[in-house]
Design a protein around this motif. Structure first.
Motif, PDB file in Angstrom:
ATOM      1  N   ASN A 281      -3.574  10.809 -12.201  1.00 48.70           N
ATOM      2  CA  ASN A 281      -4.875  11.405 -12.505  1.00 48.70           C
ATOM      3  C   ASN A 281      -4.812  12.321 -13.714  1.00 48.70           C
ATOM      4  O   ASN A 281      -5.678  13.183 -13.903  1.00 48.70           O
ATOM      5  CB  ASN A 281      -5.407  12.174 -11.292  1.00 48.70           C
ATOM      6  N   GLY A 282      -3.803  12.146 -14.521  1.00 51.30           N
ATOM      7  CA  GLY A 282      -3.665  12.902 -15.752  1.00 51.30           C
ATOM      8  C   GLY A 282      -2.384  12.494 -16.450  1.00 51.30           C
ATOM      9  O   GLY A 282      -1.441  11.998 -15.824  1.00 51.30           O
ATOM     10  N   THR A 283      -2.336  12.705 -17.750  1.00 55.50           N
ATOM     11  CA  THR A 283      -1.156  12.292 -18.508  1.00 55.50           C
ATOM     12  C   THR A 283      -0.021  13.308 -18.433  1.00 55.50           C
ATOM     13  O   THR A 283       1.131  12.956 -18.714  1.00 55.50           O
ATOM     14  CB  THR A 283      -1.528  12.068 -19.983  1.00 55.50           C
ATOM     15  N   GLU A 284      -0.319  14.535 -18.049  1.00 61.29           N
ATOM     16  CA  GLU A 284       0.736  15.541 -17.949  1.00 61.29           C
ATOM     17  C   GLU A 284       1.703  15.176 -16.824  1.00 61.29           C
ATOM     18  O   GLU A 284       1.300  14.685 -15.781  1.00 61.29           O
ATOM     19  CB  GLU A 284       0.136  16.924 -17.684  1.00 61.29           C
ATOM     20  N   GLU A 285       2.973  15.472 -17.021  1.00 61.00           N
ATOM     21  CA  GLU A 285       3.972  15.096 -16.024  1.00 61.00           C
ATOM     22  C   GLU A 285       3.845  15.891 -14.730  1.00 61.00           C
ATOM     23  O   GLU A 285       4.408  15.502 -13.695  1.00 61.00           O
ATOM     24  CB  GLU A 285       5.380  15.263 -16.593  1.00 61.00           C
ATOM     25  N   THR A 286       3.100  16.985 -14.772  1.00 61.19           N
ATOM     26  CA  THR A 286       2.897  17.790 -13.562  1.00 61.19           C
ATOM     27  C   THR A 286       1.692  17.312 -12.750  1.00 61.19           C
ATOM     28  O   THR A 286       1.446  17.828 -11.657  1.00 61.19           O
ATOM     29  CB  THR A 286       2.683  19.266 -13.932  1.00 61.19           C
ATOM     30  N   LYS A 287       0.929  16.339 -13.268  1.00 62.88           N
ATOM     31  CA  LYS A 287      -0.271  15.855 -12.583  1.00 62.88           C
ATOM     32  C   LYS A 287       0.100  14.818 -11.524  1.00 62.88           C
ATOM     33  O   LYS A 287       1.082  14.100 -11.646  1.00 62.88           O
ATOM     34  CB  LYS A 287      -1.245  15.225 -13.591  1.00 62.88           C
TER      35      LYS A 287
ATOM     36  N   VAL B 183       2.379   0.869 -13.774  1.00 56.97           N
ATOM     37  CA  VAL B 183       2.775   0.693 -12.378  1.00 56.97           C
ATOM     38  C   VAL B 183       2.082   1.719 -11.491  1.00 56.97           C
ATOM     39  O   VAL B 183       1.736   2.814 -11.933  1.00 56.97           O
ATOM     40  CB  VAL B 183       4.312   0.799 -12.195  1.00 56.97           C
ATOM     41  N   SER B 184       1.901   1.310 -10.233  1.00 60.97           N
ATOM     42  CA  SER B 184       1.334   2.196  -9.223  1.00 60.97           C
ATOM     43  C   SER B 184       1.666   1.625  -7.857  1.00 60.97           C
ATOM     44  O   SER B 184       2.145   0.491  -7.743  1.00 60.97           O
ATOM     45  CB  SER B 184      -0.191   2.307  -9.389  1.00 60.97           C
ATOM     46  N   CYS B 185       1.387   2.383  -6.821  1.00 58.38           N
ATOM     47  CA  CYS B 185       1.475   1.816  -5.483  1.00 58.38           C
ATOM     48  C   CYS B 185       0.337   0.803  -5.340  1.00 58.38           C
ATOM     49  O   CYS B 185      -0.651   0.843  -6.074  1.00 58.38           O
ATOM     50  CB  CYS B 185       1.360   2.909  -4.425  1.00 58.38           C
ATOM     51  N   GLY B 186       0.485  -0.116  -4.389  1.00 54.71           N
ATOM     52  CA  GLY B 186      -0.529  -1.149  -4.220  1.00 54.71           C
ATOM     53  C   GLY B 186      -1.869  -0.610  -3.783  1.00 54.71           C
ATOM     54  O   GLY B 186      -2.910  -1.222  -4.064  1.00 54.71           O
TER      55      GLY B 186
ATOM     56  N   ALA C 171       0.825  -1.203   0.000  1.00 52.02           N
ATOM     57  CA  ALA C 171       0.000   0.000   0.000  1.00 52.02           C
ATOM     58  C   ALA C 171       0.866   1.263   0.000  1.00 52.02           C
ATOM     59  O   ALA C 171       0.539   2.258  -0.654  1.00 52.02           O
ATOM     60  CB  ALA C 171      -0.931  -0.002   1.210  1.00 52.02           C
ATOM     61  N   ASP C 172       1.952   1.226   0.732  1.00 53.59           N
ATOM     62  CA  ASP C 172       2.875   2.370   0.793  1.00 53.59           C
ATOM     63  C   ASP C 172       4.157   2.009   0.062  1.00 53.59           C
ATOM     64  O   ASP C 172       4.771   0.980   0.332  1.00 53.59           O
ATOM     65  CB  ASP C 172       3.194   2.718   2.251  1.00 53.59           C
ATOM     66  N   CYS C 173       4.557   2.869  -0.855  1.00 51.46           N
ATOM     67  CA  CYS C 173       5.731   2.581  -1.675  1.00 51.46           C
ATOM     68  C   CYS C 173       6.694   3.762  -1.687  1.00 51.46           C
ATOM     69  O   CYS C 173       6.293   4.918  -1.596  1.00 51.46           O
ATOM     70  CB  CYS C 173       5.319   2.275  -3.119  1.00 51.46           C
ATOM     71  N   ARG C 174       7.971   3.433  -1.844  1.00 48.26           N
ATOM     72  CA  ARG C 174       8.995   4.439  -2.057  1.00 48.26           C
ATOM     73  C   ARG C 174       9.304   4.513  -3.554  1.00 48.26           C
ATOM     74  O   ARG C 174       9.059   3.545  -4.291  1.00 48.26           O
ATOM     75  CB  ARG C 174      10.260   4.087  -1.273  1.00 48.26           C
ATOM     76  N   PRO C 175       9.844   5.613  -4.028  1.00 47.31           N
ATOM     77  CA  PRO C 175      10.126   5.755  -5.469  1.00 47.31           C
ATOM     78  C   PRO C 175      10.982   4.626  -6.038  1.00 47.31           C
ATOM     79  O   PRO C 175      10.722   4.141  -7.144  1.00 47.31           O
ATOM     80  CB  PRO C 175      10.854   7.104  -5.543  1.00 47.31           C
TER      81      PRO C 175
ATOM     82  N   LEU D  46       4.383  12.425  -8.072  1.00 45.74           N
ATOM     83  CA  LEU D  46       5.426  13.228  -8.707  1.00 45.74           C
ATOM     84  C   LEU D  46       6.808  12.665  -8.397  1.00 45.74           C
ATOM     85  O   LEU D  46       7.700  12.670  -9.259  1.00 45.74           O
ATOM     86  CB  LEU D  46       5.321  14.682  -8.235  1.00 45.74           C
ATOM     87  N   GLU D  47       6.982  12.148  -7.184  1.00 47.77           N
ATOM     88  CA  GLU D  47       8.246  11.507  -6.836  1.00 47.77           C
ATOM     89  C   GLU D  47       8.439  10.228  -7.645  1.00 47.77           C
ATOM     90  O   GLU D  47       9.554   9.935  -8.109  1.00 47.77           O
ATOM     91  CB  GLU D  47       8.281  11.194  -5.342  1.00 47.77           C
ATOM     92  N   PHE D  48       7.363   9.474  -7.818  1.00 49.18           N
ATOM     93  CA  PHE D  48       7.431   8.255  -8.635  1.00 49.18           C
ATOM     94  C   PHE D  48       7.829   8.611 -10.067  1.00 49.18           C
ATOM     95  O   PHE D  48       8.664   7.926 -10.680  1.00 49.18           O
ATOM     96  CB  PHE D  48       6.078   7.543  -8.650  1.00 49.18           C
ATOM     97  N   HIS D  49       7.212   9.669 -10.593  1.00 53.52           N
ATOM     98  CA  HIS D  49       7.480  10.089 -11.971  1.00 53.52           C
ATOM     99  C   HIS D  49       8.945  10.463 -12.140  1.00 53.52           C
ATOM    100  O   HIS D  49       9.603  10.054 -13.123  1.00 53.52           O
ATOM    101  CB  HIS D  49       6.573  11.275 -12.328  1.00 53.52           C
ATOM    102  N   ALA D  50       9.476  11.225 -11.195  1.00 57.74           N
ATOM    103  CA  ALA D  50      10.879  11.658 -11.286  1.00 57.74           C
ATOM    104  C   ALA D  50      11.824  10.453 -11.235  1.00 57.74           C
ATOM    105  O   ALA D  50      12.818  10.387 -11.974  1.00 57.74           O
ATOM    106  CB  ALA D  50      11.192  12.630 -10.154  1.00 57.74           C
ATOM    107  N   ALA D  51      11.499   9.476 -10.380  1.00 64.71           N
ATOM    108  CA  ALA D  51      12.342   8.285 -10.265  1.00 64.71           C
ATOM    109  C   ALA D  51      12.309   7.466 -11.549  1.00 64.71           C
ATOM    110  O   ALA D  51      13.343   6.932 -11.985  1.00 64.71           O
ATOM    111  CB  ALA D  51      11.881   7.438  -9.082  1.00 64.71           C
ATOM    112  N   LEU D  52      11.147   7.346 -12.170  1.00 65.73           N
ATOM    113  CA  LEU D  52      11.043   6.585 -13.414  1.00 65.73           C
ATOM    114  C   LEU D  52      11.748   7.301 -14.563  1.00 65.73           C
ATOM    115  O   LEU D  52      12.356   6.653 -15.423  1.00 65.73           O
ATOM    116  CB  LEU D  52       9.557   6.360 -13.757  1.00 65.73           C
TER     117      LEU D  52
END
Length: 333
Positions: free
Chosen positions: A178-184, A225-228, A144-148, A190-196
């Motif tokens: 909740n949106g395709t923009e990288e700022t969403k 991918v997403s958190c659980g 349920a809780d994930c780190r980047p 946002l931390e997940f996005h930066a890590a990927l």
């Protein structure tokens, strides 16, 4: 010849359903041996009349409503714990159960063990998409809780599963948001996005950016991918939608003879959709990041689902899923 251990006591229905599925799997693959874990009265008569079924007699069962970690510690002779132990000791190369997902996760993590470098195993499923395209979706609720850095590992492991199960070449990975923009997204997203993005720059994944919940079944990406926490909600929402549509179809059939005829014509299509969404067609969900393949089927299972789960477990052994995941993660070291 490879051996898959199957939990005969797992699931909401009677063990006969699981045994029927094992029978189907044995008939479908002549190089398969099944180690059947369960009560002596269940497994011994079944295995006595089948040449490639071997009994693993256990004396305890972990119920669906028991606390997973507590039950695994207390019931060391349960079919789930003994099944995982059989894999660790080399009596089987993979394990399949339609029992408690939490108990399977707990027992497999402790007993089978994680691939070196894996923070936490992830629960992944192969979902249907348009034009036959299949998408690997993880995590479905194991974390349920994930780190980047965990999300990056989910992406790497999911990409390997997409190669094995969906035939993807260089799998594309998207992050559920909740949106395709990288700022969403939330601060966590946002931390997940930066890590990927950082992992993509290092050549570890082919990151395509964010995607929305509506993309999950469109076949837009090979891996999502997403958190659980979010992944489990999304999966349950899809399953609920399928049940809603089936219930509405049944209600419409009862409203008039004309509606009944129409419902009868489309019922096979709706049944196929529901089966796809349940994961039964692909053998349920796979725990990624373990040293050996462990698959979890839906609790309200069927003989066909057990067969597919057993054969999927066998396929991951033959395709060396766990070894390929380990190699993928070593590239990140």
């Amino acid at each position: 010849m490879n051996t898959v251990c199957v939990d005969a006591m797992g699931g909401d229905l009677t063990p006969d359903v699981v045994l029927s599925g094992i029978d189907l799997a044995l008939g479908a693959d002549r190089d398969l041996t099944v180690l059947v874990a369960g009560d002596a009265s269940v497994v011994e008569p079944f295995c006595a009349s089948r040449g490639r079924a071997v009994p693993l007699v256990t004396t305890e069962v972990i119920a669906m409503d028991e606390h997973p970690a507590t039950a695994v510690r207390a019931k060391r002779d349960s079919s789930i714990v003994r099944g995982c132990r059989a894999v660790r000791e080399g009596d089987a190369q993979a394990f399949f159960s339609a029992g408690s997902t939490g108990a399977v996760l707990a027992a497999a993590t402790v007993t089978v063990g994680r691939v070196k470098g894996v923070s936490r195993p992830a629960l992944a499923a192969v979902l249907p998409g348009l034009d036959g395209h299949q998408t690997v979706f993880c995590d479905l609720g194991a974390n349920a809780d994930c780190r980047p850095e965990m999300i990056v590992q989910f992406a790497q492991m999911g990409a390997v599963l997409a190669e094995v199960e969906a035939g993807a070449g260089r799998p594309t990975v998207a992050l559920l948001s909740n949106g395709t923009e990288e700022t969403k997204g939330s601060s966590q997203a946002l931390e997940f996005h930066a890590a990927l993005e950082e992992a993509a720059a290092a050549g570890l994944v082919d990151f395509a950016g964010n995607c929305e919940g509506s993309d999950i079944l469109l076949g837009t990406h090979d891996v999502i991918v997403s958190c659980g926490f979010a992944g489990n909600i999304a999966l349950k929402a899809m399953e609920g939608t399928a049940k809603f549509m089936a219930a509405r179809l049944k209600a419409a059939a009862a409203s008039s003879p004309r509606s009944a005829l129409g419902a009868l014509l489309v019922k096979p299509a709706f049944s196929a959709i529901a089966a796809d969404l349940s994961g039964d067609v692909h053998g349920g969900a796979c725990l990624l990041g373990l040293k050996a393949p462990v698959l979890v089927g839906h609790g309200h299972t069927s003989p066909e689902a057990v067969m597919n789960g057993t054969l999927a477990a066998l396929r991951t052994v033959r395709e060396d899923l766990c070894g390929r995941i380990a190699a993928s993660l070593r590239a990140d070291a």
